[in-house]
Scaffold this active site. Sequence first.
Site, mmCIF file in Angstrom:
data_model
loop_
_atom_site.group_PDB
_atom_site.id
_atom_site.type_symbol
_atom_site.label_atom_id
_atom_site.label_comp_id
_atom_site.label_asym_id
_atom_site.label_seq_id
_atom_site.Cartn_x
_atom_site.Cartn_y
_atom_site.Cartn_z
ATOM 1 N N TYR A 1 0.911 -1.283 -0.061
ATOM 2 C CA TYR A 1 0.006 0.318 0.247
ATOM 3 C C TYR A 1 0.989 0.848 0.129
ATOM 4 O O TYR A 1 0.509 2.561 -0.407
ATOM 5 C CB TYR A 1 -0.645 -0.166 1.120
ATOM 6 C CG TYR A 1 -2.017 -0.632 0.874
ATOM 7 C CD1 TYR A 1 -3.058 -0.761 0.670
ATOM 8 C CD2 TYR A 1 -1.813 -2.090 1.410
ATOM 9 C CE1 TYR A 1 -4.482 -1.944 -0.023
ATOM 10 C CE2 TYR A 1 -3.162 -2.980 1.308
ATOM 11 C CZ TYR A 1 -3.831 -3.223 0.727
ATOM 12 O OH TYR A 1 -4.751 -4.067 0.437
ATOM 13 N N GLY B 1 0.561 -6.692 0.628
ATOM 14 C CA GLY B 1 -0.695 -7.645 1.339
ATOM 15 C C GLY B 1 -1.857 -7.499 0.096
ATOM 16 O O GLY B 1 -2.828 -8.401 0.939
ATOM 17 N N GLY C 1 -7.703 -10.054 3.410
ATOM 18 C CA GLY C 1 -10.006 -9.645 2.842
ATOM 19 C C GLY C 1 -10.471 -8.824 2.319
ATOM 20 O O GLY C 1 -11.461 -8.971 1.951
ATOM 21 N N MET D 1 -11.102 -5.897 4.454
ATOM 22 C CA MET D 1 -11.545 -5.705 4.442
ATOM 23 C C MET D 1 -11.136 -3.637 4.375
ATOM 24 O O MET D 1 -10.202 -3.474 4.786
ATOM 25 C CB MET D 1 -11.865 -6.401 6.378
ATOM 26 C CG MET D 1 -13.176 -7.690 6.243
ATOM 27 S SD MET D 1 -12.718 -8.007 7.997
ATOM 28 C CE MET D 1 -14.615 -6.800 8.166
ATOM 29 N N GLU E 1 -14.099 -9.240 13.816
ATOM 30 C CA GLU E 1 -14.752 -9.518 11.844
ATOM 31 C C GLU E 1 -15.583 -10.684 11.966
ATOM 32 O O GLU E 1 -15.014 -11.738 12.589
ATOM 33 C CB GLU E 1 -13.138 -9.503 10.866
ATOM 34 C CG GLU E 1 -13.569 -10.489 10.227
ATOM 35 C CD GLU E 1 -11.718 -10.152 9.604
ATOM 36 O OE1 GLU E 1 -10.831 -9.671 9.995
ATOM 37 O OE2 GLU E 1 -11.326 -10.736 9.023
ATOM 38 N N HIS F 1 -1.989 -7.998 10.958
ATOM 39 C CA HIS F 1 -1.467 -6.477 11.345
ATOM 40 C C HIS F 1 -0.445 -6.035 11.620
ATOM 41 O O HIS F 1 -0.889 -4.905 12.623
ATOM 42 C CB HIS F 1 -3.204 -5.429 11.658
ATOM 43 C CG HIS F 1 -4.453 -6.199 11.402
ATOM 44 N ND1 HIS F 1 -5.742 -6.442 11.691
ATOM 45 C CD2 HIS F 1 -4.759 -6.533 9.892
ATOM 46 C CE1 HIS F 1 -6.588 -6.238 10.971
ATOM 47 N NE2 HIS F 1 -6.482 -6.928 9.124
ATOM 48 N N ASN G 1 -9.193 -2.757 10.932
ATOM 49 C CA ASN G 1 -8.488 -3.327 9.794
ATOM 50 C C ASN G 1 -7.420 -2.256 9.207
ATOM 51 O O ASN G 1 -7.826 -1.220 8.666
ATOM 52 C CB ASN G 1 -8.777 -4.097 8.602
ATOM 53 C CG ASN G 1 -9.786 -4.781 9.264
ATOM 54 O OD1 ASN G 1 -11.289 -4.290 10.098
ATOM 55 N ND2 ASN G 1 -9.739 -6.045 8.677
ATOM 56 N N PHE H 1 -5.323 -0.940 5.984
ATOM 57 C CA PHE H 1 -4.739 -1.036 5.241
ATOM 58 C C PHE H 1 -5.559 0.482 4.095
ATOM 59 O O PHE H 1 -5.161 1.269 3.650
ATOM 60 C CB PHE H 1 -4.646 -1.763 3.546
ATOM 61 C CG PHE H 1 -5.907 -2.423 3.255
ATOM 62 C CD1 PHE H 1 -6.886 -1.591 2.651
ATOM 63 C CD2 PHE H 1 -6.590 -3.782 2.993
ATOM 64 C CE1 PHE H 1 -7.865 -1.918 1.793
ATOM 65 C CE2 PHE H 1 -7.597 -4.249 2.622
ATOM 66 C CZ PHE H 1 -8.143 -2.993 2.125
#
Length: 503
Positions: A15, A111, A116, A118, A356, A441, A479, A481
């Site tokens: 990211y 990643g 997932g 989210m 989650e 994370h 989460n 990102f």
Amino acid sequence: EAAPYVPALVVGTGYGAAVTALRLGAAGIRTTMIEMGQLWNTAGKDGKVFCSTLNPDRRSMWFQRRTKAPLDTFLWLDVVNRDLGTPYAGILDRIDFPNMGVYVGRGVGGGSLVNGGMAPTPQRAYFEKMLPQVDADAMYKRYFPLARRMLGVNAIDPRYLEQTPVYKYARVSRRHAHQAGFRTSVVPNVYDFNYLRREEKKQVPRSALAGEVIYGNNHGKQSLDKTYLADALGTGNVTIRTLTRVTTIRKQGKGYLVGLEQIDAWGKVIRRSEISCSSLFLGAGSIGTTELLLRARETGTLPDLPAAIGNGWGTNGNVMTARANHLWDPTGTLQSTIPTLAIDNWNDPKHPSFAEIAPLPVGLETWASLYLAITVNPERGRFTYNHHTDRADLHWSAGQSTPSLRSAQFLFDKINKAIGTTYRRDLFTGNRAFAADFCYHPLGGALLGKATDNYGRVRNHPGLYVTDSSLIPGSLGVNPFVTITALAERNIAHVLASDLKRR
Ligand code: FDA
């Protein structure tokens, strides 16, 4: 022979790196990205680029002989993990430290390839607490919306969520949470929910409905290679070198000289080389970036790096747990791998958690409800450089996971009590109901405002920047990102305007 030169070098393609490369490229700055993993664009013998969680092969793991899935057993049996044959440059890595295993993605997209999807934005009050020096107005008005738009964040249609069998597991867990007096929320995602609906109708090849996620999604997920990185390449100024690891960083003139090691997909070193640059942006992830900086400081190639490097690492309070439902409460045989609901107990003053509701997509009825809880854990780990292994060692004791376990247990004990259910103890080795010895994370290691200034500039090192999750002090409450992306957008906007304007 002089090393080749590029104005800007970006380490990694996750990211922070992807945002930085796009903005540099768009500003007309020639940029090279260095990624240790593969470019995942070639189909294997099965016609697919990625393998599924149910049938993992060599593509699944980064140089392992056997998969290391987060749930290691099922009904106490060692049926989850598979032998992989010759170790290979697969997509998911698990870096094992004494009391903590850290999962990270390897490949162009970091990643984003394995996660997932989210995409929640943190509660503003908690964001301000964790990153008080960052102008929250600018983040919430400008950079979070920008990040969500660029990443392709979308929300599930509420009517679809209520009726589809593929989210029965989520609705069952939601009902249980509500019965215990907890709130739940719908969590946005970068998986295209329109694609998911068509998968269900068998109009398109299945991905979220074919058990694909932690070893990659063949369809539906807007990973970075489809968003930021595609745009970065589209500027014409960005190139990506794959299967190439950055090993060393040293000063050269006003810039930096970076050591590279190129491997083939079986790990054989095929070339060692160097590249020089004026600006060096580290986006190798919390562990990757911290390790590069620690190595440079401790081997003396950048001896004046700040003492704060290596500090402030946390797991975002990650805990995984599962409950055993009653026989009259099945969770469904066809489950979407993409989570869409969370139990939101974040405002609990004593036991904050954001859990989650995760799938258990094994293709048969399990009666299990699985969760990945994010909790508040004030404990922080610390990295030191190990001269024998040339790697970073993480100092994290088993006891440091206790605050996370307590918050998760508070939440799920209450739900079990309200529903009359118990924990599943067959999923993690050692009969455990909770697993806080691995995380998805990792955050911290080169903290904003400590190892760097308020914009990711490494202290006393002009032209050296940190762009990724290592800037964030161990915890975000959701989460991470979207926050990593938004923070990188904010930092590079400032750096471009003030440091790189007249290049
Ligand atoms: P990131 O880890 O993405 O990228 C770093 C890149 O640098 C990698 O591609 C790596 O190979 C490369 N690299 C490292 N060292 C290098 C070196 N020396 N030389 C060259 N390249 C190097 N988050 C979220 O918000 N929602 C979610 O649903 C999930 N779910 C989830 C599931 C799983 C299984 C995992 C593992 C993780 C998640 N996450 C998540 C977490 C999220 O994916 C994570 O926080 C970000 O990817 C971190 O972004 P960074 O930019 O910091 O680095």
